[in-house]
Design a protein around this motif. Structure first.
Motif, PDB file in Angstrom:
ATOM      1  N   HIS A 567       0.847  -1.195   0.000  1.00  0.00           N
ATOM      2  CA  HIS A 567       0.000   0.000   0.000  1.00  0.00           C
ATOM      3  C   HIS A 567       0.883   1.246   0.000  1.00  0.00           C
ATOM      4  N   PRO A 568       0.490   2.288  -0.756  1.00  0.00           N
ATOM      5  CA  PRO A 568       1.332   3.493  -0.853  1.00  0.00           C
ATOM      6  C   PRO A 568       1.698   4.111   0.496  1.00  0.00           C
ATOM      7  N   LEU A 569       0.772   4.112   1.458  1.00  0.00           N
ATOM      8  CA  LEU A 569       1.074   4.721   2.746  1.00  0.00           C
ATOM      9  C   LEU A 569       1.968   3.822   3.603  1.00  0.00           C
ATOM     10  N   VAL A 570       1.801   2.517   3.479  1.00  0.00           N
ATOM     11  CA  VAL A 570       2.727   1.602   4.146  1.00  0.00           C
ATOM     12  C   VAL A 570       4.120   1.778   3.556  1.00  0.00           C
ATOM     13  N   ARG A 571       4.181   1.888   2.226  1.00  0.00           N
ATOM     14  CA  ARG A 571       5.466   2.089   1.551  1.00  0.00           C
ATOM     15  C   ARG A 571       6.123   3.394   2.031  1.00  0.00           C
ATOM     16  N   ALA A 572       5.312   4.466   2.130  1.00  0.00           N
ATOM     17  CA  ALA A 572       5.872   5.752   2.568  1.00  0.00           C
ATOM     18  C   ALA A 572       6.399   5.664   3.999  1.00  0.00           C
ATOM     19  N   TYR A 573       5.648   4.997   4.860  1.00  0.00           N
ATOM     20  CA  TYR A 573       6.092   4.855   6.246  1.00  0.00           C
ATOM     21  C   TYR A 573       7.374   4.032   6.318  1.00  0.00           C
ATOM     22  N   ALA A 574       7.399   2.898   5.609  1.00  0.00           N
ATOM     23  CA  ALA A 574       8.566   2.007   5.666  1.00  0.00           C
ATOM     24  C   ALA A 574       9.799   2.664   5.038  1.00  0.00           C
ATOM     25  N   ARG A 575       9.604   3.482   3.998  1.00  0.00           N
ATOM     26  CA  ARG A 575      10.742   4.216   3.413  1.00  0.00           C
ATOM     27  C   ARG A 575      11.345   5.170   4.445  1.00  0.00           C
ATOM     28  N   ASP A 576      10.495   5.858   5.173  1.00  0.00           N
ATOM     29  CA  ASP A 576      10.997   6.743   6.225  1.00  0.00           C
ATOM     30  C   ASP A 576      11.799   5.961   7.267  1.00  0.00           C
ATOM     31  N   ARG A 577      11.292   4.785   7.622  1.00  0.00           N
ATOM     32  CA  ARG A 577      12.003   3.960   8.597  1.00  0.00           C
ATOM     33  C   ARG A 577      13.328   3.462   8.030  1.00  0.00           C
ATOM     34  N   ALA A 578      13.369   3.197   6.727  1.00  0.00           N
ATOM     35  CA  ALA A 578      14.615   2.724   6.109  1.00  0.00           C
ATOM     36  C   ALA A 578      15.712   3.772   6.248  1.00  0.00           C
ATOM     37  N   PHE A 579      15.370   5.031   6.010  1.00  0.00           N
ATOM     38  CA  PHE A 579      16.375   6.090   6.134  1.00  0.00           C
ATOM     39  C   PHE A 579      16.764   6.319   7.593  1.00  0.00           C
ATOM     40  N   ALA A 580      15.881   5.968   8.513  1.00  0.00           N
ATOM     41  CA  ALA A 580      16.181   6.167   9.931  1.00  0.00           C
ATOM     42  C   ALA A 580      16.923   4.982  10.539  1.00  0.00           C
ATOM     43  N   GLU A 581      16.680   3.752  10.021  1.00  0.00           N
ATOM     44  CA  GLU A 581      17.178   2.561  10.690  1.00  0.00           C
ATOM     45  C   GLU A 581      18.262   1.808   9.923  1.00  0.00           C
ATOM     46  N   ASP A 582      18.312   1.923   8.606  1.00  0.00           N
ATOM     47  CA  ASP A 582      19.279   1.158   7.817  1.00  0.00           C
ATOM     48  C   ASP A 582      20.476   2.033   7.446  1.00  0.00           C
TER      49      ASP A 582
END
Length: 605
Positions: A567-582
């Motif tokens: 889902h686009p909003l799940v993708r947007a949330y997970a992308r934000d987490r990727a930049f914060a956690e990976d």
């Protein structure tokens, strides 16, 4: 659903979560307004309860602050209105333990007056079970001095009526110790003394019954300088003479069935419920005949509870023995345990606290026995997983169960499922128009597409537009692209927070997979592409995708079982987490793998 408890420590829970109210002052304001709800409470009354005449110079400002904090904590189910120099609290859908106590108590007293002793015991036990100690614990001393006496008197009157009904049912052995404790707490209460004397005598303890009278006589003389009433003297004489009129009646079976109105616990459905034209008739056809178990499942924010309540109200007339509602808090860090859920359900069906089995198996047997006798509708909201809800299903041909969950619940036997996804374009546009009154078809479609037409997101955007008349749809769309989750948060509606709770329940491996998949793949993608991106085997990638799909954080797309989407909003949330956690090198390596594809790498079988 919001629940207020005053008969003990002052507590408030909303959707199963206890609210941290703060200190005694804010608890006092809440209790004062609750005790007079639907009536205006003047500023002077609130001030008196808070400061007992010693008002600080900032008293009005402090009261306004307390009320404002309560508004934000309690949410839209509770209305706190400034009116005629005071405040008015309305909470028509709230559950208040004092209301419940008064209802059970009134029913019990009426049954006792009508010589329906077993019914009186059932209702009065339910009333007494609501108390958790002294009332209004946590409020200021002055409020408790003013309000506690009348509440404690009502509690004691219900207790005396309960003991009278128990003795009329021949249950003297059951209550003799309770009466001994009541005598100790209320030594001047002659009615309690008399009931204790009668119970002791019927248990073959004549000497102790007479000693109880003697203690009462001494106590009254020392404390008040009076003698016992004639009724107590007559009872003593009858015990001395072993009057046959004191003989216990034949025991009467006291059932745990409710003697009053059947439970009607459904929260109200949204008045502006929109769409789901396909799902509503399907669920109606499943539930209406009775004996069905069905689940509405989907991603957070898809409107599962709204649909469940809409259909539950539509079919409630087919379940005359009651409608039960229980929030299992499955999406929180503290889901309701099955034993606790059983206790709540059994109390709703009239089982007194003292008669609840102590073990899970015993509670399950009693619940199934009671449900088998009734045509009930049970709504179990926010189910965590199969293991939480499986013990709660009553079976049988009459009771229907309607569940909601963020999980697929695929392993739950005998359960039909309705999977909710985003709105259709027409449904989303209809709700946005109804909420905001804005008609801008081209800009609206662009705005809704960015949200994946998630119902909660549509509702937030519609409310935001309605609250800001000068804000245009294109402006909201522009802000959404820059700061999606800031725009999708309004009051207690927060799309990002809902997605975050699902994300937090994933294992670290699944969270990493979701982050990288959202970062490196768009639209529909295959298991093979996921394996390349994650640098895993096809089998491992398939398992990870299936686990994400179990919580609707990924979805199988179309008829092919090897294609997925996010889902686009799940993708947007997970992308934000990727930049914060990976780490940057991890993100770069994943992107390099998917860009190079099969020329550089081939996943293991």
């Amino acid at each position: 659903m919001i629940r207020f408890q005053l008969l003990g420590p002052i507590e408030v829970t909303r959707n199963g979560q206890r609210l941290a109210l703060g200190g005694s002052k804010i608890q006092t304001v809440l209790a004062t307004l609750l005790l007079s709800r639907n009536r205006v409470v003047s500023d002077s009354t609130v001030s008196e309860m808070l400061w007992r005449g010693e008002l600080p110079s900032t008293s009005n400002a402090q009261i306004q602050t307390y009320v404002s904090r309560l508004r934000s904590q309690l949410g839209p189910q509770v209305e706190l209105v400034r009116q005629r120099g005071g405040y008015l609290l309305r909470a028509p859908e709230a559950w208040v333990d004092l209301d419940e106590f008064q209802a059970h108590s009134a029913t019990g007293h009426a049954a006792l007056e009508a010589d329906r002793y077993a019914d009186a015991v059932t209702s009065l036990r339910a009333a007494q079970a609501l108390w958790r100690g002294h009332a209004l614990v946590g409020a200021t001393e002055y409020l408790t001095e003013v309000e506690q006496p009348r509440l404690e008197e009502a509690r004691l009157a219900a207790g005396e009526a309960l003991m009278t009904a128990e003795l009329a049912c021949g249950n003297h052995y059951r209550v003799v110790s309770e009466l001994t404790a009541m005598v100790s707490r209320h030594p001047l209460r002659e009615n309690v003394r008399g009931l204790s004397m009668l119970a002791l005598y019927r248990c073959g303890r004549q000497a102790e019954a007479l000693a109880t009278y003697d203690a009462c006589r001494r106590h009254l003389a020392e404390e008040l300088g009076i003698d016992p009433r004639d009724e107590l003297k007559a009872l003593r004489q009858a015990i001395l003479e072993q009057d046959p009129a004191l003989t216990a009646p034949e025991p009467v079976e006291v059932t745990s069935r409710p003697s009053g109105e059947p439970p009607a616990q459904l929260p109200s459905a949204p008045s502006d419920f929109t769409g789901r034209a396909k799902e509503v008739p399907q669920l109606d056809a499943v539930l209406r005949p009775g004996g069905a178990t069905t689940a509405v499942v989907g991603l957070a924010g898809t409107g599962k509870t709204a649909l469940a309540l809409q259909i539950a109200h539509a079919v409630r007339d087919k379940f005359p023995d009651g409608q039960l509602y229980l929030d299992l808090a499955g999406s929180t860090a503290d889901p309701v345990l099955p034993a606790t859920a059983f206790a709540t359900l059994l109390r709703s069906l009239g089982v007194p606290e003292g008669e609840l089995p102590t073990d899970l198996a015993g509670r399950g047997r009693l619940f199934r026995q009671l449900a088998a006798e009734r045509r009930l509708l049970i709504v179990l909201d926010d189910v965590a997983d199969e293991s939480q809800v499986r013990p709660l299903l009553p079976g049988g041909r009459r009771t229907s169960v309607l569940m909601t969950s963020r999980r697929r619940l695929a392993a739950l036997e005998g359960t039909t499922r309705t999977v909710l996804r985003g709105f259709t374009a027409t449904e989303a546009e209809s709700l946005l128009l109804a909420l905001s009154g804005r008609a801008d078809p081209v800009a609206t479609r662009k705005l809704l597409a960015a949200t994946g037409r998630l119902p909660l997101a549509v509702r937030v955007l519609g409310a935001r537009l309605a609250a800001n008349p000068d804000l245009t749809v294109p402006q909201v769309a522009a802000r959404l692209s820059d700061e999606p989750f800031g725009q999708l948060r309004l009051g207690d509606l927060d799309v990002g927070a809902r997605i975050e709770t699902s994300y937090a329940q994933l294992s670290p491996v699944r969270r990493r997979a979701l982050r990288l998949l959202s970062l490196g793949l768009t639209g529909t993608f295959s298991i093979w592409q996921a394996a390349v991106l994650l640098n895993d085997s096809l089998v491992t990638a398939h398992e990870l995708l299936n686990e994400l799909a179990d919580q609707h954080l990924a979805e199988v797309t179309g008829d092919r079982l090897d294609l997925y989407s996010i889902h686009p909003l799940v993708r947007a949330y997970a992308r934000d987490r990727a930049f914060a956690e990976d780490a940057p090198h991890e993100r770069s390596a994943a992107l390099e793998r998917i860009h190079q594809g099969s020329r550089l790498w081939s996943p293991a079988a």
